[in-house]
Write a protein that holds these residues in place. Sequence first.
Motif, PDB file in Angstrom:
ATOM      1  N   GLU A  29       0.833  -1.209   0.000  1.00  0.00           N
ATOM      2  CA  GLU A  29       0.000   0.000   0.000  1.00  0.00           C
ATOM      3  C   GLU A  29       0.864   1.253   0.000  1.00  0.00           C
ATOM      4  OE1 GLU A  29      -4.051  -1.550   2.279  1.00  0.00           O
ATOM      5  OE2 GLU A  29      -2.464  -0.588   3.452  1.00  0.00           O
ATOM      6  N   LEU A  30       1.923   1.248   0.791  1.00  0.00           N
ATOM      7  CA  LEU A  30       2.824   2.398   0.816  1.00  0.00           C
ATOM      8  C   LEU A  30       3.468   2.613  -0.559  1.00  0.00           C
ATOM      9  CD1 LEU A  30       4.459   1.820   4.300  1.00  0.00           C
ATOM     10  CD2 LEU A  30       3.361   3.947   3.605  1.00  0.00           C
ATOM     11  N   GLN A  31       3.884   1.552  -1.194  1.00  0.00           N
ATOM     12  CA  GLN A  31       4.493   1.683  -2.512  1.00  0.00           C
ATOM     13  C   GLN A  31       3.481   2.180  -3.545  1.00  0.00           C
ATOM     14  OE1 GLN A  31       6.147  -2.253  -2.886  1.00  0.00           O
ATOM     15  NE2 GLN A  31       8.044  -1.701  -1.828  1.00  0.00           N
ATOM     16  N   LYS A  91      13.923   8.914  -3.342  1.00  0.00           N
ATOM     17  CA  LYS A  91      15.025   9.231  -4.246  1.00  0.00           C
ATOM     18  C   LYS A  91      14.895   8.397  -5.513  1.00  0.00           C
ATOM     19  CE  LYS A  91      18.246  10.201  -0.467  1.00  0.00           C
ATOM     20  NZ  LYS A  91      19.648  10.084  -0.029  1.00  0.00           N
ATOM     21  N   ARG A  92      14.677   9.106  -6.610  1.00  0.00           N
ATOM     22  CA  ARG A  92      14.532   8.417  -7.891  1.00  0.00           C
ATOM     23  C   ARG A  92      15.862   7.767  -8.302  1.00  0.00           C
ATOM     24  NH1 ARG A  92      11.269  13.443 -10.413  1.00  0.00           N
ATOM     25  NH2 ARG A  92      13.364  14.348 -10.326  1.00  0.00           N
ATOM     26  N   PRO A  93      15.810   6.707  -9.112  1.00  0.00           N
ATOM     27  CA  PRO A  93      17.052   6.115  -9.623  1.00  0.00           C
ATOM     28  C   PRO A  93      17.886   7.137 -10.391  1.00  0.00           C
ATOM     29  CG  PRO A  93      15.165   4.700 -10.094  1.00  0.00           C
ATOM     30  CD  PRO A  93      14.616   5.980  -9.568  1.00  0.00           C
ATOM     31  N   ARG A  94      19.166   7.163 -10.089  1.00  0.00           N
ATOM     32  CA  ARG A  94      20.171   7.994 -10.767  1.00  0.00           C
ATOM     33  C   ARG A  94      19.976   9.495 -10.550  1.00  0.00           C
ATOM     34  NH1 ARG A  94      18.966   4.296 -15.071  1.00  0.00           N
ATOM     35  NH2 ARG A  94      20.615   2.738 -15.332  1.00  0.00           N
ATOM     36  N   VAL A 122      10.243   2.034   2.889  1.00  0.00           N
ATOM     37  CA  VAL A 122       9.237   1.654   1.896  1.00  0.00           C
ATOM     38  C   VAL A 122       9.881   0.762   0.834  1.00  0.00           C
ATOM     39  CG1 VAL A 122       7.616   2.543   0.169  1.00  0.00           C
ATOM     40  CG2 VAL A 122       7.943   3.762   2.336  1.00  0.00           C
ATOM     41  N   ASP A 123      11.120   1.068   0.484  1.00  0.00           N
ATOM     42  CA  ASP A 123      11.912   0.277  -0.458  1.00  0.00           C
ATOM     43  C   ASP A 123      13.087  -0.357   0.278  1.00  0.00           C
ATOM     44  OD1 ASP A 123      10.338   1.253  -2.576  1.00  0.00           O
ATOM     45  OD2 ASP A 123      11.734   2.907  -2.982  1.00  0.00           O
ATOM     46  N   LYS A 124      13.758  -1.259  -0.391  1.00  0.00           N
ATOM     47  CA  LYS A 124      15.042  -1.755   0.098  1.00  0.00           C
ATOM     48  C   LYS A 124      16.033  -0.596   0.076  1.00  0.00           C
ATOM     49  CE  LYS A 124      18.482  -5.389  -0.841  1.00  0.00           C
ATOM     50  NZ  LYS A 124      18.293  -6.195   0.391  1.00  0.00           N
ATOM     51  N   ARG A 203      15.093   2.749  -7.001  1.00  0.00           N
ATOM     52  CA  ARG A 203      14.539   3.819  -6.158  1.00  0.00           C
ATOM     53  C   ARG A 203      14.842   3.531  -4.690  1.00  0.00           C
ATOM     54  NH1 ARG A 203       8.168   4.136  -5.873  1.00  0.00           N
ATOM     55  NH2 ARG A 203       8.605   2.567  -4.254  1.00  0.00           N
ATOM     56  N   ARG A 204      14.963   4.596  -3.905  1.00  0.00           N
ATOM     57  CA  ARG A 204      15.089   4.472  -2.459  1.00  0.00           C
ATOM     58  C   ARG A 204      14.088   5.397  -1.797  1.00  0.00           C
ATOM     59  NH1 ARG A 204      17.513   7.599   2.172  1.00  0.00           N
ATOM     60  NH2 ARG A 204      15.419   8.348   1.732  1.00  0.00           N
ATOM     61  N   CYS A 205      13.079   4.819  -1.163  1.00  0.00           N
ATOM     62  CA  CYS A 205      12.024   5.622  -0.558  1.00  0.00           C
ATOM     63  C   CYS A 205      11.831   5.242   0.903  1.00  0.00           C
ATOM     64  CB  CYS A 205      10.703   5.429  -1.320  1.00  0.00           C
ATOM     65  SG  CYS A 205       9.374   6.513  -0.741  1.00  0.00           S
ATOM     66  N   GLY A 206      11.702   6.257   1.738  1.00  0.00           N
ATOM     67  CA  GLY A 206      11.364   6.058   3.141  1.00  0.00           C
ATOM     68  C   GLY A 206      10.338   7.074   3.573  1.00  0.00           C
ATOM     69  N   LEU A 207       9.565   6.723   4.588  1.00  0.00           N
ATOM     70  CA  LEU A 207       8.593   7.636   5.181  1.00  0.00           C
ATOM     71  C   LEU A 207       9.070   8.006   6.569  1.00  0.00           C
ATOM     72  CD1 LEU A 207       5.940   9.178   5.199  1.00  0.00           C
ATOM     73  CD2 LEU A 207       4.761   7.065   5.844  1.00  0.00           C
ATOM     74  N   ASP A 208       9.319   9.299   6.745  1.00  0.00           N
ATOM     75  CA  ASP A 208       9.951   9.861   7.932  1.00  0.00           C
ATOM     76  C   ASP A 208       8.851  10.490   8.791  1.00  0.00           C
ATOM     77  OD1 ASP A 208      11.596  11.242   9.675  1.00  0.00           O
ATOM     78  OD2 ASP A 208      12.817  12.150   8.123  1.00  0.00           O
TER      79      ASP A 208
END
Length: 302
Positions: A29-31, A91-94, A122-124, A203-208
């Motif tokens: 759901e978060l993704q 953070k989007r790839p590249r 949210v992502d690895k 991608r690298r995503c986190g929810l702070d």
Amino acid sequence: MTMAEVRTKFEEQGFAVIRNVLDPVTIEELQRHVQWLASRYPELRPEHWHHPLARNDAFWVRIISDDRLLDIAEAFLGPDLACFTAHYVCKRPRDGQAVLWHQDGAYWNLDPMSALTVWIAVDKCTVDNGCLRMVPGSHRMPLRAPVLRSDVPNMLSSATENEIVQDWIERAGVVDVELEPGDVEIHHPNILHSSNANTSTTRRCGLDLGYIATSTSISNEGLYLDPILCRGATVPGINRYRKYPEYNDEESIAFQGSDSWNDLIKQFNDNPSLVSGSAEEPLELTKRMIRRLADGTVKRRD
């Protein structure tokens, strides 16, 4: 790791990791929510999906008020809890921007500083795609005013003074915090932390999430408006707490329990101490946050 062990590590190092807090369905759901935000707010970089965007978003508030996260926050802040900031750092790839060395509490006017950052993977999150980096033990240093930084693209447009950071790194080193989706990292408002730019193909995503005890007063001018009461009781004269948003499919994604969400929150929203909140549009409030970061005035008081 038991909560007692988490507390011991947190007290010693200023941060701790708790594995497998959120289940795969919630992570999915978060993704999906991240993809929805990208479509809804194409004018914003995904590092800047700041807390005002949650104002009318039932799913976002459901996550903020998740008992698994509140149980962690309560272990450090006590039973009366509010969330005053919720921010995807995606953070989007590249192309994902760095977050330079900083202390969260340096951007907040909280009195007292009874706060905890709860960071959901949210992502690895790996070294390659820009995971969190911590200087262990640096939570013992006082809060220092950040300085503006425009020499490299960075989400905060500022950082802690480089001389202070380098001194701490020489003494204590740096820990790269690699996380799997559903893991949670918690950290102290004073700890020095950062994350590198994402130059990888993933991608690298986190929810702070920023939680406070309800005895803590917020006084940033025009920011962190009307926090959300998550658990327990308010303290008279301290902050204004806004009503939970109702679910509708124009303002949020469908989620587990969305069909019963409006009934669930009705009794809570009947509390006469809650307010409807600012009439400003969430996107305009978010743009204000970005401008204030860029000009170094986030900490300005009322």
